[in-house]
Design an enzyme around this catalytic site. Structure first.
Site, PDB file in Angstrom:
ATOM      1  N   GLU A 106      38.124  -4.191 -59.083  1.00  0.00           N
ATOM      2  CA  GLU A 106      38.344  -3.027 -58.246  1.00  0.00           C
ATOM      3  C   GLU A 106      39.612  -3.130 -57.409  1.00  0.00           C
ATOM      4  O   GLU A 106      40.145  -4.219 -57.187  1.00  0.00           O
ATOM      5  CB  GLU A 106      37.131  -2.809 -57.351  1.00  0.00           C
ATOM      6  N   CYS A 149      35.265  -6.188 -50.299  1.00  0.00           N
ATOM      7  CA  CYS A 149      35.471  -6.963 -51.526  1.00  0.00           C
ATOM      8  C   CYS A 149      34.274  -7.026 -52.458  1.00  0.00           C
ATOM      9  O   CYS A 149      33.232  -7.541 -52.077  1.00  0.00           O
ATOM     10  CB  CYS A 149      35.698  -8.401 -51.123  1.00  0.00           C
TER      11      CYS A 149
HETATM   12  N1  SAH Z   1      40.239 -15.163 -51.835  1.00  0.00           N
HETATM   13  C1  SAH Z   1      41.195 -14.608 -50.929  1.00  0.00           C
HETATM   14  C2  SAH Z   1      41.383 -13.103 -51.055  1.00  0.00           C
HETATM   15  C3  SAH Z   1      40.193 -12.259 -51.325  1.00  0.00           C
HETATM   16  S1  SAH Z   1      39.060 -12.031 -49.989  1.00  0.00           S
HETATM   17  C4  SAH Z   1      40.843 -14.998 -49.501  1.00  0.00           C
HETATM   18  O1  SAH Z   1      39.834 -15.639 -49.302  1.00  0.00           O
HETATM   19  O2  SAH Z   1      41.614 -14.700 -48.609  1.00  0.00           O
HETATM   20  C5  SAH Z   1      39.955 -11.046 -48.853  1.00  0.00           C
HETATM   21  C6  SAH Z   1      39.451 -11.120 -47.441  1.00  0.00           C
HETATM   22  O3  SAH Z   1      38.236 -10.367 -47.276  1.00  0.00           O
HETATM   23  C7  SAH Z   1      39.139 -12.525 -47.006  1.00  0.00           C
HETATM   24  O4  SAH Z   1      39.594 -12.756 -45.701  1.00  0.00           O
HETATM   25  C8  SAH Z   1      37.630 -12.525 -47.073  1.00  0.00           C
HETATM   26  O5  SAH Z   1      37.106 -13.569 -46.330  1.00  0.00           O
HETATM   27  C9  SAH Z   1      37.320 -11.133 -46.564  1.00  0.00           C
HETATM   28  N2  SAH Z   1      35.956 -10.652 -46.816  1.00  0.00           N
HETATM   29  C10 SAH Z   1      35.112 -11.001 -47.793  1.00  0.00           C
HETATM   30  N3  SAH Z   1      33.937 -10.363 -47.671  1.00  0.00           N
HETATM   31  C11 SAH Z   1      34.048  -9.573 -46.577  1.00  0.00           C
HETATM   32  C12 SAH Z   1      33.164  -8.657 -45.917  1.00  0.00           C
HETATM   33  N4  SAH Z   1      31.940  -8.422 -46.385  1.00  0.00           N
HETATM   34  N5  SAH Z   1      33.607  -8.044 -44.790  1.00  0.00           N
HETATM   35  C13 SAH Z   1      34.843  -8.262 -44.331  1.00  0.00           C
HETATM   36  N6  SAH Z   1      35.732  -9.087 -44.914  1.00  0.00           N
HETATM   37  C14 SAH Z   1      35.329  -9.749 -46.020  1.00  0.00           C
END
Ligand code: SAH
Length: 351
Positions: free
Chosen positions: A100, A341
């Site tokens: 996505e 995400c």
């Molecule tokens: N793997 C990379 C990029 C993808 S996640 C990373 O960890 O940075 C992108 C961001 O979204 C990360 O900071 C992650 O921790 C955050 N994220 C994941 N699930 C989330 C949620 N339910 N609410 C808010 N942010 C979230």
């Protein structure tokens, strides 16, 4: 009506996976004019042709050469959710996998958050994407096509790209770097490096490699905790790379690029949102060229964590501010359209 019958040979390459430099080298190796790469990139990325036969200022031989060695491809948009300031796209890839992208409309432009892998192996306990283990890396062209397909759909150009969708960009390093080259190239999609942000959960060797790559691309670190004890309990990757190693790598990155680094910090109720955590975080980041982006947690039905209360978030913010740490609170986008995400993919799979 005439149809072009396109047969894709095994050695043929997807045009959207080729950097400008690679295409120049392709012509140089054939003792041909490297300027052809400029013309072809112009047709592909500025004029957005979908077939080499549409190229007008290029010789018949070159068109044949391109048709014989390169092909165009598309992703299928299988779901789209539209809200006022955010739209979410679900793409089907050629092998039926799904990823996505999220488009966000700001005063300063339109940004897209793209996926870099099918699933993710990093093991962040709060994250929906990680519920599907990594099935494969996305190819460079599959990242480029997320941009092109969305621009075509909204009939406008995107101004900012964040690599914060499904997957860990630094676990797919080479394809991600090629992707950045293509979108950043003035001959290609031409999005400025300062408008591109790569987000990582902290793969230390790759942060160092990225520092040496030395582009003015923004780096964001998903820190989410001020100490190893809390980070160990919410992020699997912390078992491999501890916070002090991440900080060393980030300091190296700053020394090489002179760029301000972003630390992302999800506020999880009762886990990492106390006054003590805010003070600890302030101490950890003191004097560093960075700022903290506080992210209100986007709750999901499959995961127990809850978002912190507004007052707790504001208090946390104030403590960082008082301690001279640059800090912002991320505006909440798209909770109505499953914008966090991996949420749309997950929602789709479960029907
Ligand atoms: N793997 C990379 C990029 C993808 S996640 C990373 O960890 O940075 C992108 C961001 O979204 C990360 O900071 C992650 O921790 C955050 N994220 C994941 N699930 C989330 C949620 N339910 N609410 C808010 N942010 C979230």
């Amino acid at each position: 009506m005439l149809f072009d019958i396109i047969i894709i040979g095994v050695d043929m390459k997807n045009i959207y996976g080729i950097t400008f430099e690679e295409l120049e080298n392709y012509f140089i190796e054939k003792n041909d004019k490297k300027f052809k790469a400029v013309q072809i990139f112009d047709w592909v990325y500025k004029k957005r042709i979908k077939n080499f036969n549409e190229m007008r200022n290029v010789s018949k031989e070159t068109i044949k050469e391109m048709n014989d060695n390169f092909y165009f491809d598309r992703l299928e948009i299988i779901d789209k959710r539209i809200d006022t300031d955010v739209s979410k796209y679900l793409f089907k890839l050629n092998d039926e996998e799904k990823v996505e992208a999220v488009v966000m409309y700001h005063d300063y432009g339109t940004s897209i958050c793209i996926s870099t892998q099918v699933g993710c192996n990093m093991g962040c306990k709060f994250c929906e994407s990680g519920r599907l283990k990594k099935r494969r890396n996305l190819q460079t062209y599959e990242m480029v096509l997320q941009i092109l397909m969305v621009e075509e759909d909204i009939n406008a150009r995107l101004s900012h790209i964040v690599l914060m969708g499904i997957g860990e960009p630094f676990d797919n390093y080479e394809n991600v770097i090629k992707f950045i080259d293509i979108v950043n190239s003035g001959k290609g999609i031409d999005i400025g490096s300062r408008h591109i942000t790569v987000s990582t959960c902290g793969l230390v060797p790759k942060i160092i490699e990225f520092a040496d790559y030395n582009k003015q691309v923004n780096l964001a670190i998903s820190l989410h905790a001020p100490n190893d004890e809390i980070r160990d309990s919410i992020m699997g990757i912390n078992k491999v790379y501890k916070i002090d190693k991440i900080m060393d790598a980030v300091r190296y990155y700053i020394s090489k690029t002179n760029r301000r680094v972003t630390f992302e910090y999800i506020m999880l109720k009762g886990i990492n949102d106390s006054t003590k955590c805010a003070l600890e975080l302030s101490n950890l980041l003191k004097g560093m060229n960075c700022y903290v982006n506080i992210i209100p947690y986007n709750e999901t039905s499959h995961i127990e964590y809850k978002k912190s209360d507004k007052d707790t978030i504001l208090k946390f913010y104030d403590i960082l501010k008082k301690n001279n740490i640059g800090v912002t609170i991320r505006r909440e986008f798209g909770s109505k359209v499953n914008a966090a995400c991996g949420q749309l993919r997950s929602h789709y799979e479960e029907g």
